[in-house]
Motif scaffolding. Structure first.
Motif, mmCIF file in Angstrom:
data_model
loop_
_atom_site.group_PDB
_atom_site.id
_atom_site.type_symbol
_atom_site.label_atom_id
_atom_site.label_comp_id
_atom_site.label_asym_id
_atom_site.label_seq_id
_atom_site.Cartn_x
_atom_site.Cartn_y
_atom_site.Cartn_z
ATOM 1 N N MET A 1 -15.636 17.293 -11.451
ATOM 2 C CA MET A 1 -14.931 16.594 -10.511
ATOM 3 C C MET A 1 -14.074 15.847 -11.132
ATOM 4 N N SER A 2 -12.788 15.638 -10.580
ATOM 5 C CA SER A 2 -11.631 14.808 -11.105
ATOM 6 C C SER A 2 -11.857 13.431 -11.051
ATOM 7 N N THR A 3 -11.274 12.711 -11.913
ATOM 8 C CA THR A 3 -11.399 11.176 -12.019
ATOM 9 C C THR A 3 -10.810 10.590 -10.536
ATOM 10 N N ALA A 4 -9.888 11.124 -10.055
ATOM 11 C CA ALA A 4 -9.435 10.605 -8.817
ATOM 12 C C ALA A 4 -10.366 10.894 -7.675
ATOM 13 N N LEU A 5 -10.962 11.752 -7.533
ATOM 14 C CA LEU A 5 -11.859 12.261 -6.622
ATOM 15 C C LEU A 5 -13.138 11.291 -6.685
ATOM 16 N N ILE A 6 -13.468 11.133 -7.901
ATOM 17 C CA ILE A 6 -14.512 10.145 -8.136
ATOM 18 C C ILE A 6 -14.295 8.719 -7.752
ATOM 19 N N LEU A 7 -13.055 8.381 -8.136
ATOM 20 C CA LEU A 7 -12.585 6.983 -7.609
ATOM 21 C C LEU A 7 -12.181 7.034 -5.968
ATOM 22 N N GLY A 8 -11.923 8.150 -5.401
ATOM 23 C CA GLY A 8 -11.735 7.966 -3.895
ATOM 24 C C GLY A 8 -13.115 7.793 -3.147
ATOM 25 N N LEU A 9 -14.325 8.572 -3.820
ATOM 26 C CA LEU A 9 -15.493 8.647 -3.172
ATOM 27 C C LEU A 9 -16.161 7.169 -3.508
ATOM 28 N N ALA A 10 -15.735 6.302 -4.672
ATOM 29 C CA ALA A 10 -16.572 5.209 -4.913
ATOM 30 C C ALA A 10 -15.641 4.084 -4.027
ATOM 31 N N LEU A 11 -14.508 4.224 -3.776
ATOM 32 C CA LEU A 11 -13.809 3.187 -3.035
ATOM 33 C C LEU A 11 -14.526 3.345 -1.499
ATOM 34 N N ILE A 12 -14.650 4.472 -0.864
ATOM 35 C CA ILE A 12 -15.451 4.800 0.347
ATOM 36 C C ILE A 12 -16.770 3.996 0.291
ATOM 37 N N LEU A 13 -17.842 4.397 -0.970
ATOM 38 C CA LEU A 13 -18.913 3.785 -0.960
ATOM 39 C C LEU A 13 -18.920 2.436 -1.215
ATOM 40 N N LEU A 293 -6.431 4.290 -0.761
ATOM 41 C CA LEU A 293 -7.515 5.419 -0.728
ATOM 42 C C LEU A 293 -6.537 6.652 -0.609
ATOM 43 N N ALA A 294 -5.716 6.609 0.347
ATOM 44 C CA ALA A 294 -4.720 7.718 0.646
ATOM 45 C C ALA A 294 -4.031 8.091 -0.553
ATOM 46 N N LEU A 295 -3.650 7.422 -1.406
ATOM 47 C CA LEU A 295 -2.732 7.685 -2.633
ATOM 48 C C LEU A 295 -3.759 8.092 -3.573
ATOM 49 N N VAL A 296 -5.149 7.756 -3.837
ATOM 50 C CA VAL A 296 -6.140 8.373 -4.670
ATOM 51 C C VAL A 296 -6.411 9.812 -4.424
ATOM 52 N N ALA A 298 -4.523 11.784 -2.761
ATOM 53 C CA ALA A 298 -3.159 12.730 -2.908
ATOM 54 C C ALA A 298 -3.174 12.966 -4.281
ATOM 55 N N LEU A 299 -3.631 12.034 -5.250
ATOM 56 C CA LEU A 299 -3.755 12.523 -6.519
ATOM 57 C C LEU A 299 -4.763 13.432 -6.998
ATOM 58 N N ALA A 300 -5.862 13.323 -6.313
ATOM 59 C CA ALA A 300 -6.855 14.283 -6.471
ATOM 60 C C ALA A 300 -6.506 15.751 -5.981
ATOM 61 N N LEU A 301 -5.582 15.916 -4.935
ATOM 62 C CA LEU A 301 -5.341 17.209 -4.402
ATOM 63 C C LEU A 301 -4.089 17.716 -5.659
ATOM 64 N N ILE A 302 -3.425 16.661 -6.175
ATOM 65 C CA ILE A 302 -2.554 17.103 -7.131
ATOM 66 C C ILE A 302 -3.367 17.712 -8.308
#
Length: 302
Positions: A1-13, A293-296, A298-302
């Motif tokens: 799992m990418s760093t950005a995706l982990i961060l996005g999920l952490a922000l939500i959690l 969160l949206a920017l993070v 977006a980085l995960a998708l990139i």
């Protein structure tokens, strides 16, 4: 799992759960552990001679320990990394602490003073409603940078080790980075490194606040107002928040019984403010969180 995706999920959690009391009643929060380690080291090292050198040794030790712990946790996969990252973010807790001040102020001045005393270091006994509200909003802006944007930034840059290093140094700065007789030499390295680590995140925070409100049209004014602050970093999110809410922040305040004549930030803004302004600051915190969160992602998708 990418760093950005982990961060996005952490922000939500973090936004969903905050800091569960049932958990931290049963085990120490990582920030508490870091604080106890700093206290232990300070009690043994902060003595003449060579206090500045000893303080630098402590900072190096914190950086190395945080890096090694982060790398160790990472060996167990993305889930422990996600959980620790969520624990070290502070969006929901920040909003709750700031909102508590507004709710208390609606009850009485005394309740408002007691609530704001939990989140600021200035004297609060004589604050009026405007002073209480300004204090809460300033804390909201500064801690948005220190507690959410900067940790997220350093996680994106260097993963969990980067985040742990940031939290360790930021905690050290809050404990020993003050320019008091006891800490002026021993805490010098912690304060300077904290300034370095927060330099870019503070300006990113200011930009996020501005973008989610009035855009970047007032950026030059925000930059000018930020220069009035005693900190090279804290003034940026405060100046951006002041203009986003059209309120005047900072101004004269007392520390340890001594009144200090600090200038107002955005002195054309409203000075006579109350709990409604605190409510708007909390809304601003969530706006910035949403854009982040949206920017993070977006980085995960990139």
């Amino acid at each position: 799992m990418s760093t950005a995706l982990i961060l996005g999920l952490a922000l939500i959690l973090d936004a969903a759960l905050g800091e569960p009391k049932w958990l931290w009643d049963r085990m120490p929060h990582p920030a508490v552990v870091i604080g106890k380690a700093i206290t232990w080291a300070e009690n043994r090292l902060n003595a003449a001679p060579s206090q500045r050198l000893k303080g630098a040794v402590l900072v190096v030790g914190l950086v190395l320990a945080a890096w090694l712990i982060g790398k160790f946790i990472g060996l167990f996969g993305w889930l422990p990394t996600l959980l620790v990252t969520a624990i070290l973010l502070a969006q929901r807790a920040l909003v709750q602490h700031v909102q508590d001040v507004g709710d208390a102020l609606r009850l009485s001045l005394g309740d408002g003073r007691a609530a704001v005393a939990k989140i600021v270091s200035r004297d609060t006994q004589q604050l009026d409603a405007g002073g209480i509200s300004r204090s809460a909003i300033e804390s909201a802006a500064e801690n948005l940078s220190d507690g959410v944007i900067a940790p997220a930034f350093w996680f994106l840059i260097a993963g969990l080790p980067g985040l742990l290093i940031y939290k360790a140094i930021n905690t050290a700065d809050s404990m020993i980075g003050y320019r008091t007789e006891r800490y002026k030499d021993f805490g010098w390295a912690a304060a300077k490194l904290d300034d370095v680590l927060n330099w870019l995140p503070a300006r990113i925070t200011a930009a996020l606040i501005a973008i989610t409100h009035n855009g970047l049209s007032a950026w030059s004014d925000i930059r000018e107002d930020a220069g009035f602050h005693k900190s090279p970093n804290a003034g940026w999110p405060e100046a951006a928040m002041a203009r986003a809410l059209n309120v005047a922040l900072a101004g004269p305040r007392a520390y340890d019984g001594e009144m200090r004549d600090f200038p107002y930030v955005h002195d054309f803004g409203q000075i006579d403010i109350g709990p409604n302004a605190i409510d708007r600051a909390c809304t601003a915190l969530w706006r910035v969180w949403g854009l982040s969160l949206a920017l993070v992602f977006a980085l995960a998708l990139i």
